[in-house]
Scaffold this active site. Structure first.
Site, PDB file in Angstrom:
ATOM      1  N   CYS A   1      -4.223  -1.159  -2.125  1.00 34.51           N
ATOM      2  CA  CYS A   1      -4.393   0.293  -2.187  1.00 34.51           C
ATOM      3  C   CYS A   1      -5.348   0.552  -3.340  1.00 34.51           C
ATOM      4  CB  CYS A   1      -3.030   0.942  -2.458  1.00 34.51           C
ATOM      5  SG  CYS A   1      -3.106   2.716  -2.796  1.00 34.51           S
TER       6      CYS A   1
ATOM      7  N   GLU B   1      -4.791   8.737   9.986  1.00 35.44           N
ATOM      8  CA  GLU B   1      -3.367   8.623  10.341  1.00 35.44           C
ATOM      9  C   GLU B   1      -3.043   9.365  11.634  1.00 35.44           C
ATOM     10  OE1 GLU B   1      -0.542   8.581   7.309  1.00 35.44           O
ATOM     11  OE2 GLU B   1      -1.684   6.968   6.397  1.00 35.44           O
TER      12      GLU B   1
ATOM     13  N   ASP C   1       0.864  -1.189   0.000  1.00 35.72           N
ATOM     14  CA  ASP C   1       0.000   0.000   0.000  1.00 35.72           C
ATOM     15  C   ASP C   1       0.895   1.231   0.000  1.00 35.72           C
ATOM     16  OD1 ASP C   1      -2.335   1.647   0.341  1.00 35.72           O
ATOM     17  OD2 ASP C   1      -1.847   1.825   2.461  1.00 35.72           O
ATOM     18  N   SER C   2       0.268   2.379  -0.187  1.00 36.66           N
ATOM     19  CA  SER C   2       1.015   3.635  -0.115  1.00 36.66           C
ATOM     20  C   SER C   2       1.482   3.907   1.321  1.00 36.66           C
ATOM     21  CB  SER C   2       0.126   4.770  -0.596  1.00 36.66           C
ATOM     22  OG  SER C   2      -1.097   4.764   0.131  1.00 36.66           O
TER      23      SER C   2
ATOM     24  N   HIS D   1      -8.082   3.245   4.151  1.00 35.55           N
ATOM     25  CA  HIS D   1      -8.202   3.807   5.503  1.00 35.55           C
ATOM     26  C   HIS D   1      -9.655   3.825   6.000  1.00 35.55           C
ATOM     27  CE1 HIS D   1      -4.224   5.212   4.523  1.00 35.55           C
ATOM     28  NE2 HIS D   1      -4.082   5.815   5.680  1.00 35.55           N
TER      29      HIS D   1
ATOM     30  N   CYS E   1     -11.317   3.228  -0.096  1.00 37.02           N
ATOM     31  CA  CYS E   1      -9.964   3.646   0.283  1.00 37.02           C
ATOM     32  C   CYS E   1      -9.594   2.800   1.495  1.00 37.02           C
ATOM     33  CB  CYS E   1      -9.964   5.132   0.636  1.00 37.02           C
ATOM     34  SG  CYS E   1      -8.429   5.677   1.407  1.00 37.02           S
TER      35      CYS E   1
END
Ligand code: DGL
Length: 272
Positions: free
Chosen positions: A74, A153, A11-12, A187, A185
């Site tokens: 991702c 985050e 993932d990023s 997250h 997404c």
């Protein structure tokens, strides 16, 4: 390729851990090599050209770890780079967009599906194209929610600021009478309860991470690559790599994974 080889998951940054978590839950015998591109996150605001360059480097790194399959954990990278990369490599590779879209198509009853994701994923139109290729009679409404990634985050999962922002983003979708919403997404599954509250109980939330693990299992089975059961008393040792900030990554990862990470290694990904 040996069935005992590991699975590469990338993932990023930290978001793909929601996919790694599902893989650990559903196919616990598989060893994971996780790479988070924490030095170059976010991908959601970058161009397709740049994202493809990043993904090529990560795939080259994972190939040095002899992975038997790769999961692009991702949404942005799946939307922009997967089609290109799968033509370039010989190991099986899957993304998160198609499994998520397939589940939403099966789940909707009124034919109206919402997608929330990064700017880049929404701009790519990938979810809409794939959903309509499965059923052209469906209506798809996309909404970029760029602030969700930094809020997650920062650990602001239960903060009133996050709730206020979620209400603003989701108001528009509420007016579209959707009955299914894709958390497009990596997250966003961490904001699941908040998003569920905003949308109301009549809207089903689709977490592509869950379906991706299901698809991965099917793929490994089809290719005769499922790992042998781990013997009693032994455990699978996963490996974690990042391009920067190993300590911050590890704290986040240990807070969401059913696995205790002891060591995260930093990789100079630009060298690949
Ligand atoms: N992992 C990205 C995604 O699923 C979100 C974070 C980013 O923008 O890089 O789209």
């Amino acid at each position: 390729m040996s069935n005992q080889a590991p699975i590469g998951v990338f993932d990023s940054g930290v978001g793909g851990l929601t996919v790694a978590r599902e893989i650990m839950r559903q196919i616990p015998d598989e060893k994971i090599i996780y790479f988070g591109d924490t030095a170059r996150v976010p991908y959601g605001s970058k161009s397709q050209f740049t994202i493809i360059r990043f993904v090529r480097q990560i795939v080259r790194f994972l190939e040095t770890r002899d992975v038997k399959a790769i999961v692009v954990a991702c949404n942005t990278a799946s939307a922009y780079a997967l089609e290109t990369i799968e033509r370039e490599i010989h190991i099986p590779i899957i993304g998160v967009v198609k499994p998520g879209a397939r589940t939403a198509v099966a789940a909707t009853e009124n034919g109206r599906i919402g997608v929330i994701a990064t700017d880049a994923t929404i701009r790519s139109g990938m979810y809409t194209r794939y959903i309509l290729s499965l059923n052209p009679d469906l209506a798809v409404y996309g909404k970029a929610c760029p602030l969700f990634v930094p809020l997650v985050e920062e650990g602001m999962l239960h903060d009133h600021v996050t709730e206020e922002i979620a209400n603003r983003y989701l108001d528009e979708l509420k007016k579209q009478d959707i009955d299914t919403l894709i958390l497009g997404c990596t997250h966003y599954p961490l904001l699941r309860s908040l998003i569920g509250r905003c949308m109301g109980i009549s809207v089903q939330l689709v977490n592509p991470a869950y379906e991706t693990a299901v698809s991965l299992r099917e793929l490994l089975q089809e290719k005769h690559l499922l790992a042998d059961p781990v013997p009693e008393g032994e455990t699978v040792h996963h490996e974690f790599y990042v391009s920067d900030g190993a300590e911050k990554f590890e704290i986040f990862a240990n807070s969401i994974l059913p696995y205790d990470i002891r060591k995260t290694q930093v990789v100079d990904i630009e060298a690949f």
